[in-house]
Design a protein around this motif. Structure first.
Motif, PDB file in Angstrom:
ATOM      1  N   ALA A  61       0.835  -1.190  -0.092  1.00  0.00           N
ATOM      2  CA  ALA A  61      -0.129  -0.244  -0.090  1.00  0.00           C
ATOM      3  C   ALA A  61       0.918   1.214   0.038  1.00  0.00           C
ATOM      4  N   GLU A  62       1.949   1.308   0.719  1.00  0.00           N
ATOM      5  CA  GLU A  62       2.746   2.364   0.912  1.00  0.00           C
ATOM      6  C   GLU A  62       3.545   2.664  -0.564  1.00  0.00           C
ATOM      7  N   ALA A  63       3.510   1.558  -1.331  1.00  0.00           N
ATOM      8  CA  ALA A  63       4.131   1.894  -2.722  1.00  0.00           C
ATOM      9  C   ALA A  63       3.302   2.739  -3.624  1.00  0.00           C
ATOM     10  N   LYS A 281       1.927  -2.417  -9.182  1.00  0.00           N
ATOM     11  CA  LYS A 281       1.967  -2.115  -7.858  1.00  0.00           C
ATOM     12  C   LYS A 281       0.678  -2.437  -7.244  1.00  0.00           C
ATOM     13  N   VAL A 282      -0.655  -2.006  -8.076  1.00  0.00           N
ATOM     14  CA  VAL A 282      -2.100  -2.398  -7.718  1.00  0.00           C
ATOM     15  C   VAL A 282      -2.232  -3.668  -7.124  1.00  0.00           C
ATOM     16  N   LYS A 283      -1.894  -4.426  -8.464  1.00  0.00           N
ATOM     17  CA  LYS A 283      -1.823  -5.978  -8.377  1.00  0.00           C
ATOM     18  C   LYS A 283      -1.112  -6.620  -7.131  1.00  0.00           C
ATOM     19  N   ALA A 284       0.065  -5.989  -6.852  1.00  0.00           N
ATOM     20  CA  ALA A 284       0.685  -6.516  -5.854  1.00  0.00           C
ATOM     21  C   ALA A 284      -0.050  -6.206  -4.369  1.00  0.00           C
ATOM     22  N   VAL A 368      -7.942   8.448 -11.073  1.00  0.00           N
ATOM     23  CA  VAL A 368      -7.173   7.235 -10.539  1.00  0.00           C
ATOM     24  C   VAL A 368      -6.074   7.635  -9.487  1.00  0.00           C
ATOM     25  N   ASN A 369      -5.502   8.768  -9.426  1.00  0.00           N
ATOM     26  CA  ASN A 369      -4.914   9.444  -8.362  1.00  0.00           C
ATOM     27  C   ASN A 369      -5.471   9.522  -6.924  1.00  0.00           C
ATOM     28  N   ARG A 370      -6.891  10.157  -7.326  1.00  0.00           N
ATOM     29  CA  ARG A 370      -7.644  10.415  -6.136  1.00  0.00           C
ATOM     30  C   ARG A 370      -8.058   9.301  -5.324  1.00  0.00           C
ATOM     31  N   LEU A 371      -8.585   8.155  -6.148  1.00  0.00           N
ATOM     32  CA  LEU A 371      -9.111   6.726  -5.710  1.00  0.00           C
ATOM     33  C   LEU A 371      -8.084   6.031  -5.179  1.00  0.00           C
ATOM     34  N   LEU A 372      -6.831   6.040  -5.289  1.00  0.00           N
ATOM     35  CA  LEU A 372      -5.525   5.352  -4.897  1.00  0.00           C
ATOM     36  C   LEU A 372      -5.005   6.078  -3.858  1.00  0.00           C
ATOM     37  N   SER A 373      -4.881   7.525  -3.995  1.00  0.00           N
ATOM     38  CA  SER A 373      -3.798   8.119  -2.927  1.00  0.00           C
ATOM     39  C   SER A 373      -4.651   9.273  -2.218  1.00  0.00           C
ATOM     40  N   GLY A 374      -5.720   9.540  -2.666  1.00  0.00           N
ATOM     41  CA  GLY A 374      -6.633  10.268  -1.859  1.00  0.00           C
ATOM     42  C   GLY A 374      -6.477  11.787  -2.348  1.00  0.00           C
ATOM     43  N   VAL A 375      -7.126  12.642  -1.710  1.00  0.00           N
ATOM     44  CA  VAL A 375      -6.828  14.284  -1.874  1.00  0.00           C
ATOM     45  C   VAL A 375      -6.563  14.787  -0.561  1.00  0.00           C
ATOM     46  N   PRO A 376      -5.412  15.476  -0.554  1.00  0.00           N
ATOM     47  CA  PRO A 376      -4.899  16.117   0.340  1.00  0.00           C
ATOM     48  C   PRO A 376      -6.061  17.396   0.845  1.00  0.00           C
TER      49      PRO A 376
END
Length: 477
Positions: A61-63, A281-284, A368-376
């Motif tokens: 997840a951190e990746a 990375k998502v698959k991992a 994609v970025n929002r769903l994976l890593s959120g919004v600050p």
């Protein structure tokens, strides 16, 4: 301890079996403790196994943080003979065009002298004079190659090739009884070029600008040439001693394999988002989550015809599994993760459609970025909008809370079982002493019984003999 060597000789009792059976009854509390210890240790192991799985989730997840997503870069080439690679420092959308003017080549020299055969003495010709020094491109001595007395030309070649000084040699036959020594530099371009200096020769002296006599016994059969590319539309030329141009653009390295200065169109290298790397990375992460869910199910759910699960119905593990699935099924910012090809299956596993993810990334990278890593969190006109954690953030926080080395739920559960196991082991050890004493007591009691019976038997025999003597009618007066 007193040991009864022979079973009841007087009583006829099977003393050993009696004591064994009595001790089996006495040891039942310890037997139960041993079973409890085994079960407790198995639970501790189970918690640690699940903990390892959650630590793998954390790492995966951190990746997928916003920083790592932004750093995923790839470089593409319009020419099959030119390859390119990009690092995280490469700038998305940047490009460069060029033509490959020439490839890098290695220096090669061939001896002026010739030998009659490969087995002829290497020093029978006036050049080169051994030992030979090997100089690098700056004129510094790399090393000296020495050959033994009476060494053949073949021996000299072997010595050169075994030197490790950045040169290799071979014997070239140009005609019958005409063999020459050919030496090539291992490295290409001017930086990789090596110079051979015989024992009777001098090197160049840059300070006095004196040209030395090195390689006077050789002719240059191939020059050391740097690879060259010309940047399209600028007239600028970039050189490299190898066929790789490091950091041609920021974070981009290019390797050429064919010169084509008259190509009708230049080669273009473009930098973009590395969708396949992000998808991997998502698959991992999905694989790590499925691994954890599978282990939890194996430890908490019993199957027909098999032993009861080690952690049957364990509430903590069941809740952890539910939390992982909730992180997938919950919407983020009003959108489902199924948009990215990530969803929860009916059997409680996760699935990932890499093709759908890559397509969405190409068409809508912001989502994609929002769903994976959120919004600050953001502040506008004094109004602060709270941060929205993405899927990777949610599951990373969950995994950290479970697997933290000091405060993690799973770590504490495992440590608690260790403490309980130590307490049970202490009780088992105490029973070892108690049972040993009990066996010793029983052995002594049965030994005393046999001794008492033996005494009584002897006394009975004596009395019987005395009575027989008193009332024996055949006894003379």
């Amino acid at each position: 301890m007193v040991t009864l060597g022979v079973d009841g000789l007087v009583s006829g009792l099977d003393t050993t079996s009696i004591i064994t059976n009595l001790m089996s009854v006495e040891a039942q509390p310890q037997t139960l403790l041993k079973s409890q210890l085994s079960a407790t240790q198995a639970k501790a192991t189970a918690y640690r196994t699940v903990n390892t799985r959650f630590d793998a989730i954390r790492s995966a997840a951190e990746a997928l943080t916003s920083t790592s997503l932004a750093a995923a870069r790839s470089a593409s080439s319009t020419n099959s003979t030119v390859t390119a690679s990009a690092t995280s420092s490469a700038v998305d959308g940047s490009s460069v065009s060029f033509r490959v003017e020439q490839l890098a080549t290695a220096k090669q020299v061939t001896s002026l002298e010739k030998w009659s055969s490969p087995t002829a003495r290497a020093d029978e010709q006036p050049k080169p004079v051994w030992p030979i020094k090997v100089l690098d491109s700056t004129g510094a001595t790399v090393g000296s190659i020495v050959i033994p007395a009476n060494a053949t030309l073949t021996d000299a070649v072997s010595a050169i090739n075994a030197s490790g000084y950045g040169v290799h040699a071979t014997i070239v036959q140009l005609a019958a009884n005409q063999f020459r020594l050919q030496v090539s530099s291992d490295g290409t371009g001017t930086d990789g070029a090596r110079t051979l200096q015989g024992a009777d020769e001098t090197a160049d002296d840059p300070q006095s600008q004196t040209v030395g006599t090195a390689e006077s016994g050789f002719q240059r059969s191939r020059d050391a040439v740097n690879a060259q590319i010309s940047i399209d539309g600028t007239g600028y030329v970039r050189e490299s001693s190898t066929n790789t141009f490091a950091d041609l653009m920021t974070g981009v390295s290019v390797t050429v394999s064919k010169a084509d200065p008259t190509a009708t169109s230049p080669t273009t290298i473009s930098v973009g988002v590395d969708g396949s790397a992000i998808a991997a990375k998502v698959k991992a992460l999905v694989d790590a989550a499925n691994g954890a869910l599978g282990v939890i199910k194996g430890y908490t759910v019993s199957t027909a015809g098999s032993a009861v699960a080690t952690l049957q119905g364990d509430r903590a593990l069941v809740q952890l599994g539910d939390s992982v699935m909730d992180a997938v099924s919950s919407a983020i910012g009003g959108k489902s993760l199924s948009t990215l090809g990530l969803q929860l299956n009916k059997d409680g596993t996760l699935s990932f459609d890499s093709g759908k993810f890559t397509a969405t990334l190409a068409s809508d990278p912001t989502t994609v970025n929002r769903l994976l890593s959120g919004v600050p969190a953001t502040t506008t006109d004094g109004v602060t909008t709270a941060a929205v954690p993405g899927f990777a953030d949610k599951i990373a926080a969950l995994a950290k809370a479970a697997s933290n080395s000091s405060t993690g739920t799973l770590v504490q559960l495992a440590n608690g079982r260790d403490t309980l196991a130590n307490a049970i082991q202490d009780k088992i050890d105490g029973w070892d002493i108690r049972l040993a004493n009990r066996k010793d007591t029983l052995t002594k009691q049965f030994t005393a019984l046999e001794t008492a019976l033996s005494t009584i038997k002897n006394q009975a025999s004596w009395l019987s003999s005395q009575i027989n003597q008193l009332y024996n009618p055949n006894k003379s007066s």
